[in-house]
Motif scaffolding. Structure first.
Motif, mmCIF file in Angstrom:
data_model
loop_
_atom_site.group_PDB
_atom_site.id
_atom_site.type_symbol
_atom_site.label_atom_id
_atom_site.label_comp_id
_atom_site.label_asym_id
_atom_site.label_seq_id
_atom_site.Cartn_x
_atom_site.Cartn_y
_atom_site.Cartn_z
ATOM 1 N N PHE A 3 0.791 -1.218 0.000
ATOM 2 C CA PHE A 3 0.000 0.000 0.000
ATOM 3 C C PHE A 3 0.829 1.276 0.000
ATOM 4 O O PHE A 3 0.384 2.288 -0.497
ATOM 5 C CB PHE A 3 -0.963 0.001 1.194
ATOM 6 N N TRP A 4 2.012 1.250 0.586
ATOM 7 C CA TRP A 4 2.761 2.488 0.659
ATOM 8 C C TRP A 4 4.022 2.530 -0.181
ATOM 9 O O TRP A 4 4.693 3.548 -0.245
ATOM 10 C CB TRP A 4 3.078 2.859 2.104
ATOM 11 N N ALA A 5 4.368 1.439 -0.859
ATOM 12 C CA ALA A 5 5.614 1.404 -1.630
ATOM 13 C C ALA A 5 5.641 2.464 -2.728
ATOM 14 O O ALA A 5 6.663 3.126 -2.932
ATOM 15 C CB ALA A 5 5.833 0.016 -2.226
ATOM 16 N N ALA A 6 4.544 2.653 -3.431
ATOM 17 C CA ALA A 6 4.528 3.651 -4.515
ATOM 18 C C ALA A 6 4.750 5.050 -3.952
ATOM 19 O O ALA A 6 5.545 5.828 -4.507
ATOM 20 C CB ALA A 6 3.210 3.584 -5.276
ATOM 21 N N ASP A 7 4.074 5.379 -2.865
ATOM 22 C CA ASP A 7 4.251 6.701 -2.263
ATOM 23 C C ASP A 7 5.674 6.864 -1.748
ATOM 24 O O ASP A 7 6.283 7.925 -1.890
ATOM 25 C CB ASP A 7 3.228 6.902 -1.144
ATOM 26 N N PHE A 8 6.230 5.797 -1.152
ATOM 27 C CA PHE A 8 7.604 5.840 -0.647
ATOM 28 C C PHE A 8 8.588 6.077 -1.787
ATOM 29 O O PHE A 8 9.477 6.918 -1.687
ATOM 30 C CB PHE A 8 7.918 4.534 0.089
ATOM 31 N N LEU A 9 8.413 5.325 -2.881
ATOM 32 C CA LEU A 9 9.314 5.505 -4.026
ATOM 33 C C LEU A 9 9.201 6.904 -4.619
ATOM 34 O O LEU A 9 10.189 7.468 -5.091
ATOM 35 C CB LEU A 9 9.038 4.450 -5.102
ATOM 36 N N GLY A 10 8.005 7.473 -4.584
ATOM 37 C CA GLY A 10 7.817 8.818 -5.120
ATOM 38 C C GLY A 10 8.309 9.894 -4.181
ATOM 39 O O GLY A 10 9.139 10.733 -4.562
ATOM 40 N N ALA A 20 6.867 5.404 -9.974
ATOM 41 C CA ALA A 20 6.767 4.876 -8.609
ATOM 42 C C ALA A 20 5.655 3.841 -8.507
ATOM 43 O O ALA A 20 5.850 2.774 -7.911
ATOM 44 C CB ALA A 20 6.528 6.016 -7.620
ATOM 45 N N ALA A 21 4.502 4.130 -9.118
ATOM 46 C CA ALA A 21 3.390 3.182 -9.065
ATOM 47 C C ALA A 21 3.740 1.894 -9.794
ATOM 48 O O ALA A 21 3.451 0.795 -9.311
ATOM 49 C CB ALA A 21 2.140 3.811 -9.673
ATOM 50 N N THR A 22 4.372 2.014 -10.942
ATOM 51 C CA THR A 22 4.744 0.827 -11.717
ATOM 52 C C THR A 22 5.799 0.002 -10.994
ATOM 53 O O THR A 22 5.673 -1.217 -10.862
ATOM 54 C CB THR A 22 5.264 1.239 -13.109
ATOM 55 N N LEU A 23 6.838 0.666 -10.513
ATOM 56 C CA LEU A 23 7.952 -0.060 -9.900
ATOM 57 C C LEU A 23 7.631 -0.587 -8.508
ATOM 58 O O LEU A 23 8.315 -1.490 -8.014
ATOM 59 C CB LEU A 23 9.193 0.830 -9.879
ATOM 60 N N SER A 24 6.577 -0.075 -7.885
ATOM 61 C CA SER A 24 6.187 -0.617 -6.584
ATOM 62 C C SER A 24 5.711 -2.064 -6.716
ATOM 63 O O SER A 24 5.676 -2.796 -5.729
ATOM 64 C CB SER A 24 5.110 0.245 -5.931
ATOM 65 N N ALA A 25 5.388 -2.463 -7.919
ATOM 66 C CA ALA A 25 5.007 -3.859 -8.161
ATOM 67 C C ALA A 25 6.171 -4.809 -7.919
ATOM 68 O O ALA A 25 5.975 -6.023 -7.836
ATOM 69 C CB ALA A 25 4.483 -4.028 -9.585
ATOM 70 N N GLY A 59 14.094 -10.501 4.203
ATOM 71 C CA GLY A 59 13.220 -9.332 4.168
ATOM 72 C C GLY A 59 13.901 -8.094 4.733
ATOM 73 O O GLY A 59 13.800 -6.999 4.159
ATOM 74 N N LEU A 60 14.612 -8.253 5.842
ATOM 75 C CA LEU A 60 15.344 -7.133 6.434
ATOM 76 C C LEU A 60 16.451 -6.633 5.518
ATOM 77 O O LEU A 60 16.661 -5.423 5.375
ATOM 78 C CB LEU A 60 15.944 -7.541 7.776
ATOM 79 N N GLY A 61 17.162 -7.576 4.892
ATOM 80 C CA GLY A 61 18.209 -7.170 3.951
ATOM 81 C C GLY A 61 17.637 -6.382 2.787
ATOM 82 O O GLY A 61 18.190 -5.352 2.388
ATOM 83 N N GLY A 62 16.538 -6.854 2.252
ATOM 84 C CA GLY A 62 15.881 -6.132 1.163
ATOM 85 C C GLY A 62 15.414 -4.763 1.602
ATOM 86 O O GLY A 62 15.566 -3.777 0.876
ATOM 87 N N PHE A 63 14.860 -4.675 2.810
ATOM 88 C CA PHE A 63 14.401 -3.387 3.315
ATOM 89 C C PHE A 63 15.568 -2.429 3.492
ATOM 90 O O PHE A 63 15.449 -1.237 3.202
ATOM 91 C CB PHE A 63 13.638 -3.556 4.619
ATOM 92 N N ALA A 64 16.702 -2.929 3.967
ATOM 93 C CA ALA A 64 17.883 -2.072 4.133
ATOM 94 C C ALA A 64 18.318 -1.489 2.788
ATOM 95 O O ALA A 64 18.672 -0.308 2.697
ATOM 96 C CB ALA A 64 19.028 -2.865 4.772
ATOM 97 N N VAL A 65 18.280 -2.315 1.743
ATOM 98 C CA VAL A 65 18.627 -1.828 0.405
ATOM 99 C C VAL A 65 17.598 -0.800 -0.054
ATOM 100 O O VAL A 65 17.950 0.260 -0.588
ATOM 101 C CB VAL A 65 18.738 -3.000 -0.600
ATOM 102 N N LEU A 66 16.316 -1.092 0.140
ATOM 103 C CA LEU A 66 15.256 -0.153 -0.214
ATOM 104 C C LEU A 66 15.459 1.175 0.498
ATOM 105 O O LEU A 66 15.363 2.242 -0.107
ATOM 106 C CB LEU A 66 13.889 -0.751 0.164
ATOM 107 N N TRP A 67 15.771 1.137 1.766
ATOM 108 C CA TRP A 67 15.883 2.323 2.584
ATOM 109 C C TRP A 67 17.108 3.175 2.221
ATOM 110 O O TRP A 67 17.017 4.396 2.134
ATOM 111 C CB TRP A 67 15.983 1.894 4.047
#
Length: 160
Positions: A3-10, A20-25, A59-67
């Protein structure tokens, strides 16, 4: 995450609204790939606590990269986060069924209810938290929950 990935990416990573909406997929794609591989991973992975710890760590490793990464690499982190959390529901469902072998339908129903409530309530709670703080701060709920799960699994693995 969904729900919030697109907004976060934007808003945090600076992508345009469409990108952002496309890549949040990426999160959903990571989850789909993880669920597709869940059968063989669960058969080879051993004890449920070990699998849950591995899933939480991925999941934590992926989140660290995302962040911590700029937009293009952050999307890869979103995919890896999806891969990690993909195993959580199947493994926890298996544990619930094993805990109540005489009532598998009831155990499965409770897991479905719990996940439905979580899916329905989480966006409201995260949205309210983001309104009180920032989206970036509210997003930290996900890794905190994964850390709690990882600590719980680590404790159970050490005690056995």
């Amino acid at each position: 995450m969904v729900f919030w990935a697109a907004d976060f990416l934007g808003s945090v990573k600076g992508l345009g609204a469409g990108s952002a909406a496309t890549l949040s997929a990426g999160f959903v794609l990571g989850m789909a790939a993880g669920r597709a591989a869940a059968g063989p991973v669960v058969r080879r992975g051993g004890r449920p606590d070990r699998l849950l710890a591995l899933a939480a760590a991925v999941g934590l490793g992926g989140f660290a990269v995302l962040w911590a990464s700029p937009a293009p690499v952050a999307v890869a982190g979103l995919v890896v986060t999806g891969l990690g959390v993909a195993l959580l529901y199947p493994v926890i469902l298996g544990q619930a069924l094993a805990a109540r072998p005489s009532e598998p339908a009831r155990a499965a129903a409770r897991c479905a209810l719990a996940s439905g409530v979580a899916i329905g309530v989480a966006p409201l709670v995260l949205g309210a938290l983001a309104d009180l703080t920032t989206l970036r701060a509210a997003a930290l709920v996900a890794p905190v929950l994964l850390l709690v799960l990882l600590a719980r699994c680590g404790r159970r693995l050490r005690n056995r």
